[in-house]
Design a protein around this motif. Structure first.
Motif, PDB file in Angstrom:
ATOM      1  N   ALA A  45      -3.603  -2.460  -7.629  1.00  0.00           N
ATOM      2  CA  ALA A  45      -4.238  -2.403  -6.314  1.00  0.00           C
ATOM      3  C   ALA A  45      -4.945  -3.709  -5.994  1.00  0.00           C
ATOM      4  N   ALA A  46      -5.627  -4.300  -6.982  1.00  0.00           N
ATOM      5  CA  ALA A  46      -6.349  -5.552  -6.772  1.00  0.00           C
ATOM      6  C   ALA A  46      -5.393  -6.678  -6.372  1.00  0.00           C
ATOM      7  N   MET A  47      -4.243  -6.737  -7.037  1.00  0.00           N
ATOM      8  CA  MET A  47      -3.259  -7.771  -6.703  1.00  0.00           C
ATOM      9  C   MET A  47      -2.704  -7.570  -5.293  1.00  0.00           C
ATOM     10  N   GLY A  48      -2.469  -6.302  -4.916  1.00  0.00           N
ATOM     11  CA  GLY A  48      -1.969  -6.030  -3.574  1.00  0.00           C
ATOM     12  C   GLY A  48      -2.971  -6.397  -2.502  1.00  0.00           C
ATOM     13  N   VAL A  49      -4.241  -6.070  -2.738  1.00  0.00           N
ATOM     14  CA  VAL A  49      -5.287  -6.409  -1.769  1.00  0.00           C
ATOM     15  C   VAL A  49      -5.444  -7.930  -1.674  1.00  0.00           C
ATOM     16  N   ALA A  50      -5.422  -8.616  -2.809  1.00  0.00           N
ATOM     17  CA  ALA A  50      -5.538 -10.076  -2.806  1.00  0.00           C
ATOM     18  C   ALA A  50      -4.388 -10.716  -2.038  1.00  0.00           C
ATOM     19  N   ALA A  51      -3.177 -10.224  -2.261  1.00  0.00           N
ATOM     20  CA  ALA A  51      -2.011 -10.751  -1.555  1.00  0.00           C
ATOM     21  C   ALA A  51      -2.149 -10.550  -0.055  1.00  0.00           C
ATOM     22  N   ALA A  52      -2.599  -9.365   0.353  1.00  0.00           N
ATOM     23  CA  ALA A  52      -2.760  -9.067   1.781  1.00  0.00           C
ATOM     24  C   ALA A  52      -3.790  -9.982   2.418  1.00  0.00           C
ATOM     25  N   VAL A  53      -4.924 -10.173   1.752  1.00  0.00           N
ATOM     26  CA  VAL A  53      -5.990 -11.024   2.300  1.00  0.00           C
ATOM     27  C   VAL A  53      -5.530 -12.474   2.404  1.00  0.00           C
ATOM     28  N   LEU A  54      -4.900 -12.980   1.366  1.00  0.00           N
ATOM     29  CA  LEU A  54      -4.448 -14.374   1.379  1.00  0.00           C
ATOM     30  C   LEU A  54      -3.364 -14.592   2.432  1.00  0.00           C
ATOM     31  N   LYS A  55      -2.435 -13.655   2.551  1.00  0.00           N
ATOM     32  CA  LYS A  55      -1.413 -13.755   3.588  1.00  0.00           C
ATOM     33  C   LYS A  55      -2.051 -13.770   4.972  1.00  0.00           C
ATOM     34  N   THR A  56      -3.045 -12.904   5.170  1.00  0.00           N
ATOM     35  CA  THR A  56      -3.721 -12.839   6.471  1.00  0.00           C
ATOM     36  C   THR A  56      -4.399 -14.157   6.796  1.00  0.00           C
ATOM     37  N   LEU A  57      -5.078 -14.745   5.824  1.00  0.00           N
ATOM     38  CA  LEU A  57      -5.754 -16.028   6.047  1.00  0.00           C
ATOM     39  C   LEU A  57      -4.751 -17.121   6.425  1.00  0.00           C
TER      40      LEU A  57
ATOM     41  N   ALA B 174      -1.093  -4.308   6.763  1.00  0.00           N
ATOM     42  CA  ALA B 174      -0.587  -3.000   6.334  1.00  0.00           C
ATOM     43  C   ALA B 174      -0.420  -2.923   4.824  1.00  0.00           C
ATOM     44  N   MET B 175      -0.452  -4.072   4.145  1.00  0.00           N
ATOM     45  CA  MET B 175      -0.379  -4.066   2.683  1.00  0.00           C
ATOM     46  C   MET B 175      -1.652  -3.490   2.067  1.00  0.00           C
ATOM     47  N   LEU B 176      -2.777  -3.589   2.777  1.00  0.00           N
ATOM     48  CA  LEU B 176      -4.040  -3.093   2.229  1.00  0.00           C
ATOM     49  C   LEU B 176      -3.996  -1.589   1.969  1.00  0.00           C
ATOM     50  N   PRO B 177      -3.701  -0.763   2.994  1.00  0.00           N
ATOM     51  CA  PRO B 177      -3.615   0.669   2.712  1.00  0.00           C
ATOM     52  C   PRO B 177      -2.462   1.020   1.790  1.00  0.00           C
ATOM     53  N   LEU B 178      -1.378   0.243   1.824  1.00  0.00           N
ATOM     54  CA  LEU B 178      -0.250   0.517   0.933  1.00  0.00           C
ATOM     55  C   LEU B 178      -0.652   0.302  -0.520  1.00  0.00           C
ATOM     56  N   ALA B 179      -1.367  -0.778  -0.790  1.00  0.00           N
ATOM     57  CA  ALA B 179      -1.793  -1.055  -2.163  1.00  0.00           C
ATOM     58  C   ALA B 179      -2.690   0.068  -2.692  1.00  0.00           C
ATOM     59  N   LEU B 180      -3.572   0.564  -1.840  1.00  0.00           N
ATOM     60  CA  LEU B 180      -4.470   1.641  -2.251  1.00  0.00           C
ATOM     61  C   LEU B 180      -3.720   2.970  -2.398  1.00  0.00           C
ATOM     62  N   ALA B 181      -2.750   3.203  -1.504  1.00  0.00           N
ATOM     63  CA  ALA B 181      -1.967   4.440  -1.582  1.00  0.00           C
ATOM     64  C   ALA B 181      -1.097   4.460  -2.843  1.00  0.00           C
ATOM     65  N   LEU B 182      -0.549   3.309  -3.225  1.00  0.00           N
ATOM     66  CA  LEU B 182       0.253   3.246  -4.450  1.00  0.00           C
ATOM     67  C   LEU B 182      -0.629   3.439  -5.686  1.00  0.00           C
ATOM     68  N   ARG B 183      -1.866   2.973  -5.618  1.00  0.00           N
ATOM     69  CA  ARG B 183      -2.800   3.232  -6.720  1.00  0.00           C
ATOM     70  C   ARG B 183      -3.020   4.739  -6.873  1.00  0.00           C
ATOM     71  N   ARG B 184      -3.234   5.421  -5.741  1.00  0.00           N
ATOM     72  CA  ARG B 184      -3.447   6.867  -5.807  1.00  0.00           C
ATOM     73  C   ARG B 184      -2.204   7.579  -6.319  1.00  0.00           C
ATOM     74  N   PHE B 185      -1.035   7.108  -5.895  1.00  0.00           N
ATOM     75  CA  PHE B 185       0.216   7.698  -6.376  1.00  0.00           C
ATOM     76  C   PHE B 185       0.324   7.536  -7.886  1.00  0.00           C
ATOM     77  N   ALA B 186      -0.020   6.339  -8.391  1.00  0.00           N
ATOM     78  CA  ALA B 186       0.049   6.099  -9.828  1.00  0.00           C
ATOM     79  C   ALA B 186      -0.862   7.055 -10.587  1.00  0.00           C
ATOM     80  N   LEU B 187      -2.086   7.225 -10.103  1.00  0.00           N
ATOM     81  CA  LEU B 187      -3.021   8.133 -10.766  1.00  0.00           C
ATOM     82  C   LEU B 187      -2.526   9.578 -10.706  1.00  0.00           C
ATOM     83  N   ALA B 188      -1.948   9.950  -9.557  1.00  0.00           N
ATOM     84  CA  ALA B 188      -1.432  11.312  -9.408  1.00  0.00           C
ATOM     85  C   ALA B 188      -0.275  11.584 -10.359  1.00  0.00           C
ATOM     86  N   GLN B 189       0.452  10.523 -10.706  1.00  0.00           N
ATOM     87  CA  GLN B 189       1.569  10.669 -11.633  1.00  0.00           C
ATOM     88  C   GLN B 189       1.136  10.556 -13.086  1.00  0.00           C
TER      89      GLN B 189
END
Length: 240
Positions: free
Chosen positions: A103-115, A77-92
């Motif tokens: 976003a890259a750090m959030g996706v990396a964290a999610a993938v590594l945690k999953t592994l 669930a961190m994957l969509p959250l990381a991308l959604a926070l990126r969009r929020f940042a751009l919108a702001q």
């Protein structure tokens, strides 16, 4: 940096989706925290030697599966959250490299945690079952060595890199992003929690940092709750 014209406005539905993704981190993490905590004393059980951990896992096999499935959902669930926070940042109006790096750090964290988590849904239950099903000391010793080796490698990938280092860096960047959007209290708290998470990665070098492993996760849960409430208030002021 804040610009006068946000590049990608978010609708109320977008904001509510973001709120749900933030809240999901709290709700989903309660599954392993409660189930695994009651069954095997997690997360302290991660430090147990194989000779103690394997019988504990075998006696609580179903709880281990349920708990770690919940933990896996938290990570994914961190994957969509990381991308959604990126969009929020751009919108702001937050531009430059911050949104993409965050976003890259959030996706990396999610993938590594999953592994790191996947081993608890496959290899570890099998090793625990093998260990419990035999009295042969050679077979048990082999299972214990396999457990220690797998836990050492996958644990470093999932816990050291995923949970501590990359999650810490992600939270630090989220905190900075929130500071840029004038959500100062949320930003300062997120930055501090991120630094604490990243610091726990050094506990093997500085044993005193071990205490952070028990203090920081509850603080992070509280921060996610407050962030969800803050974003929900922003959603009520956002155009449909």
């Amino acid at each position: 940096m804040i610009t006068a014209s946000p590049a990608a406005p978010m609708t109320r539905a977008d904001m509510l989706t973001l709120v749900l993704l933030v809240a999901a981190q709290v709700v989903l993490f309660l599954v392993p925290l409660i189930v695994l905590g009651q069954a095997i004393g997690w997360p302290a059980s991660l430090r147990l030697p194989a000779s103690e951990a394997l019988p504990l896992i075998a006696r609580n096999a179903m709880a281990v599966l349920i708990g770690y499935w919940g933990y896996l959902l938290t990570a994914t669930a961190m994957l969509p959250l990381a991308l959604a926070l990126r969009r929020f940042a751009l919108a702001q109006g937050v531009h430059g490299g911050l949104p993409d790096t965050m976003a890259a750090m959030g996706v990396a964290a999610a993938v590594l945690k999953t592994l790191g988590i996947v081993r608890w849904l496959s290899a570890m239950p099998n090793l625990a079952g093998l260990h419990a099903a035999t009295t042969d000391p050679i077979v048990r010793a082999a299972a214990e060595v396999s457990y220690a080796a797998l836990n050492g490698y996958a644990g470093s990938v999932g816990e050291l890199l995923g949970v501590q280092l990359f999650s810490g860096l992600w939270l630090m960047l989220v905190g900075i992003m929130l500071l840029c959007t004038n959500l100062r209290i949320n930003g300062i708290a997120g930055l501090a929690i991120g630094v604490a998470f990243a610091t726990t990665a050094l506990r093997t070098l500085v044993p005193a940092f071990e205490i952070l492993s028990t203090i920081v996760p509850p603080l992070a849960l509280g921060w996610f709750v407050v962030l969800a409430v803050t974003l929900a208030r922003l959603a009520t002021r956002t155009k449909a």
